[in-house]
Motif scaffolding. Structure first.
Motif, PDB file in Angstrom:
ATOM      1  N   ASP A 182      36.812  49.506  31.320  1.00 31.66           N
ATOM      2  CA  ASP A 182      36.741  48.078  31.570  1.00 31.66           C
ATOM      3  C   ASP A 182      38.186  47.777  30.766  1.00 31.66           C
ATOM      4  OD1 ASP A 182      34.936  46.929  33.120  1.00 31.66           O
ATOM      5  OD2 ASP A 182      33.508  46.805  31.680  1.00 31.66           O
ATOM      6  N   TYR A 183      38.108  48.306  29.545  1.00 30.03           N
ATOM      7  CA  TYR A 183      39.231  47.874  28.564  1.00 30.03           C
ATOM      8  C   TYR A 183      40.764  48.419  29.240  1.00 30.03           C
ATOM      9  CZ  TYR A 183      42.382  48.432  24.636  1.00 30.03           C
ATOM     10  OH  TYR A 183      43.244  48.501  23.771  1.00 30.03           O
ATOM     11  N   ILE A 184      40.730  49.267  30.037  1.00 27.14           N
ATOM     12  CA  ILE A 184      41.790  49.900  30.705  1.00 27.14           C
ATOM     13  C   ILE A 184      42.338  48.953  31.681  1.00 27.14           C
ATOM     14  CG2 ILE A 184      43.317  51.627  31.940  1.00 27.14           C
ATOM     15  CD1 ILE A 184      41.375  53.597  30.300  1.00 27.14           C
ATOM     16  N   PHE A 185      41.302  48.983  32.632  1.00 29.52           N
ATOM     17  CA  PHE A 185      41.621  47.947  33.991  1.00 29.52           C
ATOM     18  C   PHE A 185      41.802  46.637  33.950  1.00 29.52           C
ATOM     19  CE2 PHE A 185      39.384  51.687  36.492  1.00 29.52           C
ATOM     20  CZ  PHE A 185      40.363  52.489  36.378  1.00 29.52           C
ATOM     21  N   ILE A 186      40.744  46.113  33.003  1.00 27.74           N
ATOM     22  CA  ILE A 186      40.968  44.350  32.661  1.00 27.74           C
ATOM     23  C   ILE A 186      41.777  44.056  31.719  1.00 27.74           C
ATOM     24  CG2 ILE A 186      39.466  42.417  32.210  1.00 27.74           C
ATOM     25  CD1 ILE A 186      36.711  44.023  33.218  1.00 27.74           C
ATOM     26  N   TYR A 187      41.653  44.569  30.545  1.00 29.43           N
ATOM     27  CA  TYR A 187      42.333  44.170  29.448  1.00 29.43           C
ATOM     28  C   TYR A 187      43.856  44.777  29.391  1.00 29.43           C
ATOM     29  CZ  TYR A 187      43.574  43.106  24.709  1.00 29.43           C
ATOM     30  OH  TYR A 187      44.407  42.361  23.386  1.00 29.43           O
ATOM     31  N   LYS A 188      44.184  46.066  29.702  1.00 32.88           N
ATOM     32  CA  LYS A 188      45.419  46.446  29.659  1.00 32.88           C
ATOM     33  C   LYS A 188      46.242  46.297  31.042  1.00 32.88           C
ATOM     34  CE  LYS A 188      45.856  48.520  25.598  1.00 32.88           C
ATOM     35  NZ  LYS A 188      46.924  47.944  24.598  1.00 32.88           N
ATOM     36  N   MET A 189      45.577  46.342  32.064  1.00 30.86           N
ATOM     37  CA  MET A 189      46.198  46.315  33.361  1.00 30.86           C
ATOM     38  C   MET A 189      45.843  45.211  33.961  1.00 30.86           C
ATOM     39  SD  MET A 189      45.345  50.315  34.787  1.00 30.86           S
ATOM     40  CE  MET A 189      46.366  50.130  36.103  1.00 30.86           C
ATOM     41  N   ASP A 190      45.341  44.017  33.400  1.00 31.40           N
ATOM     42  CA  ASP A 190      45.079  42.894  33.941  1.00 31.40           C
ATOM     43  C   ASP A 190      44.750  42.792  35.511  1.00 31.40           C
ATOM     44  OD1 ASP A 190      45.083  40.112  33.542  1.00 31.40           O
ATOM     45  OD2 ASP A 190      47.105  39.817  34.138  1.00 31.40           O
ATOM     46  N   MET A 191      43.629  43.750  35.681  1.00 33.38           N
ATOM     47  CA  MET A 191      43.287  43.914  37.287  1.00 33.38           C
ATOM     48  C   MET A 191      42.303  42.846  37.387  1.00 33.38           C
ATOM     49  SD  MET A 191      43.406  47.666  37.739  1.00 33.38           S
ATOM     50  CE  MET A 191      42.697  48.022  39.358  1.00 33.38           C
ATOM     51  N   GLY A 192      41.644  42.042  36.391  1.00 33.16           N
ATOM     52  CA  GLY A 192      40.517  41.013  36.964  1.00 33.16           C
ATOM     53  C   GLY A 192      39.463  41.490  37.510  1.00 33.16           C
ATOM     54  N   MET A 193      38.832  40.703  38.497  1.00 31.68           N
ATOM     55  CA  MET A 193      37.727  41.285  39.026  1.00 31.68           C
ATOM     56  C   MET A 193      37.519  42.646  39.764  1.00 31.68           C
ATOM     57  SD  MET A 193      35.353  39.162  38.556  1.00 31.68           S
ATOM     58  CE  MET A 193      34.135  39.618  39.533  1.00 31.68           C
ATOM     59  N   ALA A 194      38.838  43.075  40.432  1.00 34.02           N
ATOM     60  CA  ALA A 194      38.877  44.297  41.088  1.00 34.02           C
ATOM     61  C   ALA A 194      38.660  45.515  39.576  1.00 34.02           C
ATOM     62  CB  ALA A 194      40.423  44.354  41.670  1.00 34.02           C
ATOM     63  N   GLY A 195      39.517  45.250  38.624  1.00 29.24           N
ATOM     64  CA  GLY A 195      39.429  46.102  37.468  1.00 29.24           C
ATOM     65  C   GLY A 195      38.100  46.322  37.152  1.00 29.24           C
ATOM     66  N   ALA A 196      37.161  45.419  36.809  1.00 29.12           N
ATOM     67  CA  ALA A 196      35.812  45.349  36.552  1.00 29.12           C
ATOM     68  C   ALA A 196      35.016  46.104  37.470  1.00 29.12           C
ATOM     69  CB  ALA A 196      35.088  43.967  36.558  1.00 29.12           C
TER      70      ALA A 196
END
Length: 446
Positions: A182-196
């Motif tokens: 979550d930290y990597i995909f949402i916060y760092k990579m800014d992938m939004g819902m797809a990251g979650a």
């Protein structure tokens, strides 16, 4: 505790229940914390609409995953009783059938779930601004659901073998994995819902890999071979009857989400669904020790019932209810004291902050007594009595809660929806207590 399942029939019930319940509680705690922190990350890094979107998707994906849990619990009841009576071959055949059935059913459900994606999401409350983020999350998460189903199935079998620590680890691994991703995909990579969504899906794979390792290594007593995977009608019938209890419970939970999301959307819009999303996460999280006692109780009751050690079964019921009720009281006190603090962790939205704490108090109002309902329905499932287990499992949400959320809002507005929670808890506890007491007097005689 001994590495063998025979410890379930020999160790003192009190210490045995603690040894079974503590790892189960920790596993549920970490898994619930994962869902809780995931919601906090999503709410703060994406927005409150994202919380509502995940709340729409959860009952759909969880129902498919619940196929694995249902097959797991239904089969594990057979495995516990088979090991208790010394019939290891039946335990092996049951485990093989569990794997085959889980793969077949969850794969089919994922196919149809993707095929009807545009119809399912609105039906579960994914309307207005919620639809698009819910669709993104749903599509990605659904790919990993078969792995989650296999993990949930395998987890119950590990408990049936009397190895709760391994089951605990199987729940902890994906939870930590999801939070890191979550930290990597949402916060760092800014992938939004797809990251979650990708964080959740990959975490399911991590859980599956660990459980696969457990069964192919020397850790497990259940060493199955190719013939055990062949579907056996007698095993399937008993496993399906007992597993249907769990599946029906999750089906009713999914229907409840559907109805709650739609009723709350009509009454209060997206904000009310977001409030429900927060409260629903707290229900998953806060009740972890009570659910842990219930999980720990199942293999103990099943094993000793299979070995006809009825005094031990009776003692396990009494102590499980006592431990779970004490924990329920503690949870009740904490929720009643700090609801505003809890809600503020999830969001800074003024509308949600103003009403959610009040509603949360109502939802948890009957927490001290729910132990009777949970242990009572679990007992019938543990001893292989599918019909009473099914009926008692459905009393709270199916027979009481769903009718109440249609009736009470006419008199109390949105508050009526939340009042339905404690009323359903009280009524279902009375019914379950009556039938549990009658069954104990009838079958667990001195």
């Amino acid at each position: 505790m001994s590495n063998k399942s025979t410890a379930l029939g020999t160790e003192p019930i009190g210490s045995l229940l603690i040894k079974q319940a503590v790892p189960a509680s920790i596993g549920i705690l970490v898994m619930s914390l994962n869902i809780l922190v995931d919601t906090i990350f999503v709410g703060n890094w994406i927005g409150s609409i994202a919380i509502a979107a995940i709340n729409v998707v959860l009952p759909i994906s969880f129902f498919i995953a619940a196929l694995g849990m249902a097959i797991g619990i239904g089969g594990s009841s057979i495995i516990s009783r088979a090991l208790g009576s010394g019939n290891k071959e039946r335990a092996l055949k049951t485990f093989g059938n569990q794997i085959s059935l889980t793969v077949l059913l969850t794969s089919a459900m994922v196919f149809f779930g993707l095929l009807f994606i545009n119809e399912l999401i609105p039906a579960f409350g994914g309307k207005g601004d919620i639809f698009e983020p819910a669709k993104i999350y749903y599509r990605i998460v659904l790919y990993g659901v078969p792995l989650l189903a296999l993990s949930m199935m395998g987890n119950t079998v590990i408990r049936a073998e009397g190895k709760p620590k391994f089951a605990m680890i199987a729940m902890i691994i994906p939870s930590f994995g999801n939070l890191i991703l979550d930290y990597i995909f949402i916060y760092k990579m800014d992938m939004g819902m797809a990251g979650a969504a990708w964080a959740t899906t990959i975490s399911y794979g991590l859980s599956f890999l660990y459980i696969l390792y457990f069964f192919v290594s020397s850790k497990s007593e259940l060493k199955i071979s190719l013939p055990h995977f062949g579907l056996n009608l007698s095993v399937l019938k008993e496993m399906s009857a007992l597993g249907f209890v769990t599946l029906a419970r999750q089906a009713v939970v999914s229907v409840t989400y559907l109805l709650m999301n739609n009723i709350l959307f009509d009454i209060g819009g997206e904000a009310s669904i977001a409030s429900y999303g927060i409260i629903a996460r707290m229900l998953m999280f806060a009740l972890f020790p009570v659910l842990g006692v219930t999980q720990g109780f199942l293999p103990i009751a099943g094993y000793n019932y299979g070995g006809q050690q009825f005094e031990r079964v009776r003692e396990s019921i009494n102590k499980a209810i006592l431990y779970a009720a004490g924990l329920g009281l503690l949870i009740f006190i904490l929720i009643m004291t700090f609801p505003e603090t809890i809600v503020s962790v999830f969001t800074n939205d003024g509308e949600i902050l103003s009403k959610t704490p009040h509603y949360m108090r109502w939802v948890f109002a009957a927490t001290p007594i729910i132990a009777i309902q949970l242990i009572g329905s679990a007992y019938f499932q543990a001893i292989g009595k599918a019909v009473p287990a099914l009926l008692l499992t459905l009393t709270r949400q199916g027979f009481f809660f769903i009718p109440l959320i249609f009736i009470l809002p006419h008199y109390f507005g949105e508050l009526g929806v939340w009042i339905s929670f404690p009323v359903a808890d009280v009524l279902s506890t009375i019914v379950t207590g009556y039938f549990l007491n009658r069954e104990i007097r009838k079958t667990l005689k001195e």
